[in-house]
Write a protein that holds these residues in place. Structure first.
Motif, PDB file in Angstrom:
ATOM      1  N   ASP A  63       0.833  -1.210   0.000  1.00  0.00           N
ATOM      2  CA  ASP A  63       0.000   0.000   0.000  1.00  0.00           C
ATOM      3  C   ASP A  63       0.864   1.256   0.000  1.00  0.00           C
ATOM      4  OD1 ASP A  63      -2.356  -1.435  -0.039  1.00  0.00           O
ATOM      5  OD2 ASP A  63      -2.768  -1.174   2.100  1.00  0.00           O
ATOM      6  N   PHE A  64       1.864   1.286   0.873  1.00  0.00           N
ATOM      7  CA  PHE A  64       2.748   2.451   0.904  1.00  0.00           C
ATOM      8  C   PHE A  64       3.393   2.657  -0.462  1.00  0.00           C
ATOM      9  CE2 PHE A  64       3.459   1.845   5.703  1.00  0.00           C
ATOM     10  CZ  PHE A  64       2.643   2.902   6.041  1.00  0.00           C
ATOM     11  N   GLU A  65       3.929   1.599  -1.035  1.00  0.00           N
ATOM     12  CA  GLU A  65       4.604   1.728  -2.328  1.00  0.00           C
ATOM     13  C   GLU A  65       3.646   2.217  -3.408  1.00  0.00           C
ATOM     14  OE1 GLU A  65       7.364  -0.662  -5.545  1.00  0.00           O
ATOM     15  OE2 GLU A  65       6.755  -1.702  -3.716  1.00  0.00           O
ATOM     16  N   THR A  66       2.445   1.659  -3.430  1.00  0.00           N
ATOM     17  CA  THR A  66       1.447   2.069  -4.423  1.00  0.00           C
ATOM     18  C   THR A  66       1.165   3.563  -4.306  1.00  0.00           C
ATOM     19  OG1 THR A  66       0.416  -0.110  -4.499  1.00  0.00           O
ATOM     20  CG2 THR A  66      -0.964   1.766  -5.151  1.00  0.00           C
ATOM     21  N   TRP A  67       0.957   4.039  -3.093  1.00  0.00           N
ATOM     22  CA  TRP A  67       0.624   5.451  -2.916  1.00  0.00           C
ATOM     23  C   TRP A  67       1.817   6.360  -3.151  1.00  0.00           C
ATOM     24  CZ3 TRP A  67      -3.873   7.327  -3.609  1.00  0.00           C
ATOM     25  CH2 TRP A  67      -4.976   6.503  -3.412  1.00  0.00           C
ATOM     26  N   PHE A  68       3.012   5.919  -2.803  1.00  0.00           N
ATOM     27  CA  PHE A  68       4.188   6.742  -3.081  1.00  0.00           C
ATOM     28  C   PHE A  68       4.379   6.878  -4.587  1.00  0.00           C
ATOM     29  CE2 PHE A  68       6.490   5.522   1.142  1.00  0.00           C
ATOM     30  CZ  PHE A  68       5.481   6.134   1.859  1.00  0.00           C
ATOM     31  N   ARG A  69       4.216   5.788  -5.312  1.00  0.00           N
ATOM     32  CA  ARG A  69       4.339   5.854  -6.776  1.00  0.00           C
ATOM     33  C   ARG A  69       3.210   6.695  -7.365  1.00  0.00           C
ATOM     34  NH1 ARG A  69       8.530   3.116  -8.247  1.00  0.00           N
ATOM     35  NH2 ARG A  69       9.238   1.294  -7.093  1.00  0.00           N
ATOM     36  N   ARG A  70       2.019   6.581  -6.805  1.00  0.00           N
ATOM     37  CA  ARG A  70       0.895   7.399  -7.253  1.00  0.00           C
ATOM     38  C   ARG A  70       1.208   8.873  -7.027  1.00  0.00           C
ATOM     39  NH1 ARG A  70      -3.138   8.137 -10.767  1.00  0.00           N
ATOM     40  NH2 ARG A  70      -4.891   9.234  -9.868  1.00  0.00           N
ATOM     41  N   LEU A 111       8.308  17.282  -2.143  1.00  0.00           N
ATOM     42  CA  LEU A 111       7.465  16.094  -2.052  1.00  0.00           C
ATOM     43  C   LEU A 111       8.041  14.976  -2.918  1.00  0.00           C
ATOM     44  CD1 LEU A 111       5.050  14.586  -0.991  1.00  0.00           C
ATOM     45  CD2 LEU A 111       3.614  15.779  -2.686  1.00  0.00           C
ATOM     46  N   ARG A 112       8.541  15.315  -4.088  1.00  0.00           N
ATOM     47  CA  ARG A 112       9.167  14.299  -4.956  1.00  0.00           C
ATOM     48  C   ARG A 112      10.359  13.643  -4.232  1.00  0.00           C
ATOM     49  NH1 ARG A 112       8.167  13.782 -10.055  1.00  0.00           N
ATOM     50  NH2 ARG A 112       7.550  15.951 -10.327  1.00  0.00           N
ATOM     51  N   ALA A 113      11.172  14.450  -3.580  1.00  0.00           N
ATOM     52  CA  ALA A 113      12.321  13.921  -2.835  1.00  0.00           C
ATOM     53  C   ALA A 113      11.860  13.046  -1.669  1.00  0.00           C
ATOM     54  CB  ALA A 113      13.200  15.071  -2.335  1.00  0.00           C
ATOM     55  N   ASP A 114      10.829  13.485  -0.968  1.00  0.00           N
ATOM     56  CA  ASP A 114      10.301  12.703   0.153  1.00  0.00           C
ATOM     57  C   ASP A 114       9.728  11.370  -0.326  1.00  0.00           C
ATOM     58  OD1 ASP A 114      11.028  14.805   1.798  1.00  0.00           O
ATOM     59  OD2 ASP A 114       8.976  15.574   2.020  1.00  0.00           O
ATOM     60  N   LEU A 115       9.042  11.390  -1.467  1.00  0.00           N
ATOM     61  CA  LEU A 115       8.487  10.146  -2.013  1.00  0.00           C
ATOM     62  C   LEU A 115       9.599   9.193  -2.445  1.00  0.00           C
ATOM     63  CD1 LEU A 115       5.519  11.656  -4.023  1.00  0.00           C
ATOM     64  CD2 LEU A 115       5.332  10.149  -2.025  1.00  0.00           C
ATOM     65  N   SER A 116      10.625   9.720  -3.061  1.00  0.00           N
ATOM     66  CA  SER A 116      11.766   8.887  -3.461  1.00  0.00           C
ATOM     67  C   SER A 116      12.453   8.294  -2.235  1.00  0.00           C
ATOM     68  CB  SER A 116      12.760   9.697  -4.287  1.00  0.00           C
ATOM     69  OG  SER A 116      12.168  10.082  -5.510  1.00  0.00           O
ATOM     70  N   GLU A 117      12.595   9.103  -1.205  1.00  0.00           N
ATOM     71  CA  GLU A 117      13.194   8.624   0.035  1.00  0.00           C
ATOM     72  C   GLU A 117      12.302   7.554   0.683  1.00  0.00           C
ATOM     73  OE1 GLU A 117      14.051  10.450   4.416  1.00  0.00           O
ATOM     74  OE2 GLU A 117      14.637  11.688   2.711  1.00  0.00           O
ATOM     75  N   GLY A 118      10.996   7.759   0.643  1.00  0.00           N
ATOM     76  CA  GLY A 118      10.071   6.767   1.186  1.00  0.00           C
ATOM     77  C   GLY A 118      10.169   5.439   0.452  1.00  0.00           C
ATOM     78  N   LEU A 119      10.250   5.497  -0.872  1.00  0.00           N
ATOM     79  CA  LEU A 119      10.398   4.267  -1.663  1.00  0.00           C
ATOM     80  C   LEU A 119      11.717   3.558  -1.338  1.00  0.00           C
ATOM     81  CD1 LEU A 119       8.998   5.523  -5.072  1.00  0.00           C
ATOM     82  CD2 LEU A 119       8.031   3.673  -3.671  1.00  0.00           C
TER      83      LEU A 119
END
Length: 114
Positions: free
Chosen positions: A24-31, A52-60
């Protein structure tokens, strides 16, 4: 004194729950990365978009590392809730972005979620 291993049923349940949660986390981060490409500057200034793009990349990357650590561990391993809290907050930021874009009438690409 050694600690007895957890029952196999509990290990399987833990693995299933964490796999689903991480998915779920991965799906939403990619979304979120897709939604950023749809966000006009008038709704999300460039600096916020890039943060936000950097935070999403870091989250992934964090998700990938956590999955790898769990796979490499010789014993079942849970994940501390404090470690997952930033991922949950990041997912909520994606939901907020989606809501903002929808409210502004921005056409969004289908994400394939049910």
């Amino acid at each position: 004194m050694s600690v007895p291993p957890p029952p196999p049923d509990s290990v399987e349940l833990l693995d299933q729950l964490l796999a689903s949660l991480f998915e779920d986390f991965e799906t939403w981060f990619r979304r979120g990365l897709v939604l950023l490409d749809c966000a006009p500057e008038s709704l999300l200034p460039a600096a916020e978009r890039e943060q936000l793009r950097a935070d999403l990349s870091e989250g992934l990357a964090g998700l990938a590392a956590t999955r790898a650590l769990r796979r490499a561990s010789p014993t079942p391993m849970a994940v501390d809730m404090d470690a997952m809290t930033p991922w949950h907050r990041l997912m909520m930021r994606v939901w907020n972005l989606s809501s903002l874009l929808r409210g502004a009438g921005v056409p969004l690409p289908d994400h394939g979620a049910p």
